[in-house]
Design a protein around this motif. Structure first.
Motif, PDB file in Angstrom:
ATOM      1  N   THR A 187       0.868  -1.184   0.000  1.00  0.00           N
ATOM      2  CA  THR A 187       0.000   0.000   0.000  1.00  0.00           C
ATOM      3  C   THR A 187       0.898   1.226   0.000  1.00  0.00           C
ATOM      4  O   THR A 187       1.900   1.255   0.713  1.00  0.00           O
ATOM      5  CB  THR A 187      -0.887   0.020   1.259  1.00  0.00           C
ATOM      6  OG1 THR A 187      -1.622  -1.210   1.325  1.00  0.00           O
ATOM      7  CG2 THR A 187      -1.844   1.179   1.241  1.00  0.00           C
ATOM      8  N   ALA A 188       0.550   2.213  -0.801  1.00  0.00           N
ATOM      9  CA  ALA A 188       1.347   3.439  -0.857  1.00  0.00           C
ATOM     10  C   ALA A 188       1.517   4.015   0.544  1.00  0.00           C
ATOM     11  O   ALA A 188       0.567   4.097   1.308  1.00  0.00           O
ATOM     12  CB  ALA A 188       0.686   4.473  -1.763  1.00  0.00           C
ATOM     13  N   ALA A 189       2.751   4.373   0.881  1.00  0.00           N
ATOM     14  CA  ALA A 189       3.035   4.945   2.198  1.00  0.00           C
ATOM     15  C   ALA A 189       2.497   6.358   2.243  1.00  0.00           C
ATOM     16  O   ALA A 189       2.537   7.087   1.267  1.00  0.00           O
ATOM     17  CB  ALA A 189       4.531   4.945   2.466  1.00  0.00           C
ATOM     18  N   SER A 190       1.957   6.720   3.388  1.00  0.00           N
ATOM     19  CA  SER A 190       1.407   8.090   3.491  1.00  0.00           C
ATOM     20  C   SER A 190       2.394   9.019   4.155  1.00  0.00           C
ATOM     21  O   SER A 190       3.363   8.657   4.698  1.00  0.00           O
ATOM     22  CB  SER A 190       0.107   8.071   4.262  1.00  0.00           C
ATOM     23  OG  SER A 190       0.253   7.390   5.487  1.00  0.00           O
TER      24      SER A 190
END
Length: 190
Positions: A187-190
């Motif tokens: 999942t794309a890191a925030s």
């Protein structure tokens, strides 16, 4: 077109009011444009990023799917281990989670995982001298987010299994006894 008959007897005051009404009505319609306006804006060019996770042996090649055979033969209570790498081949940092499914004799195994941190993961020795995950790195729980992993970065993971003592004897000497599948989800890191 027939014009209205304005009689000479109509008072000047009435005629003046009618004339003002026509002027005010025309003026009100003619000035509505002054009370509203519009404007538009258009963005500049933009690009999008992609998240892509690959797995493979230490040093690669890394693929979407990686199959391997744990080294050695298992007896109840014994272990085996393999180091795999999770690689970020996308354009932005991501975090990942892992989940395991087990089938056949794999259902009678206990899966452990360790991930590298400031210390590398390593293959150590199990209770019978067989391969096992060493003490390097930190324990990694399935389902817990790991990362972020930078674009182009890798995470070494030692996957270990131990055959439980209560494994049925019917699995003894079975070459195609079972599997353990570990799925990594990024999942794309925030």
């Amino acid at each position: 077109m027939k014009l209205p008959n304005i009689s000479a007897g109509m008072s000047r005051r009435v005629r003046a009011l009618l004339a003002c009404g026509i002027l005010l009505g025309t003026g009100a319609v003619g000035t509505t444009a002054l009370w509203s306006t519009t404007a538009a804006t258009t963005s500049g060019q933009f690009t999008t990023a992609g998240v892509e996770i690959m797995v493979g042996p230490s040093g690669g090649p890394h693929k979407a799917s990686y199959n391997f055979t744990f080294p050695g033969n298992l007896l109840p209570g014994s272990t085996t281990a393999q180091i795999v790498q999770v690689k970020n081949t996308g354009g932005i940092p991501f975090t990942f989670t892992s989940a395991a499914t087990q089938s056949g004799v794999g259902a009678f195994t206990t899966l452990t995982a360790r991930r590298s941190t400031t210390s590398a993961v390593n293959i150590g020795t199990g209770p019978y001298g067989e391969p096992a995950c060493g003490t390097g790195g930190v324990a990694m729980a399935m389902g817990t987010a790991v990362g972020p992993i930078a674009a182009g970065g890798v995470q070494d993971i030692c996957l270990g299994i131990q055959l439980n003592d209560n494994t049925p004897g019917s699995y003894a000497n079975s070459a195609a006894a079972g599997t353990v599948t570990v799925t990594f989800t990024a999942t794309a890191a925030s």
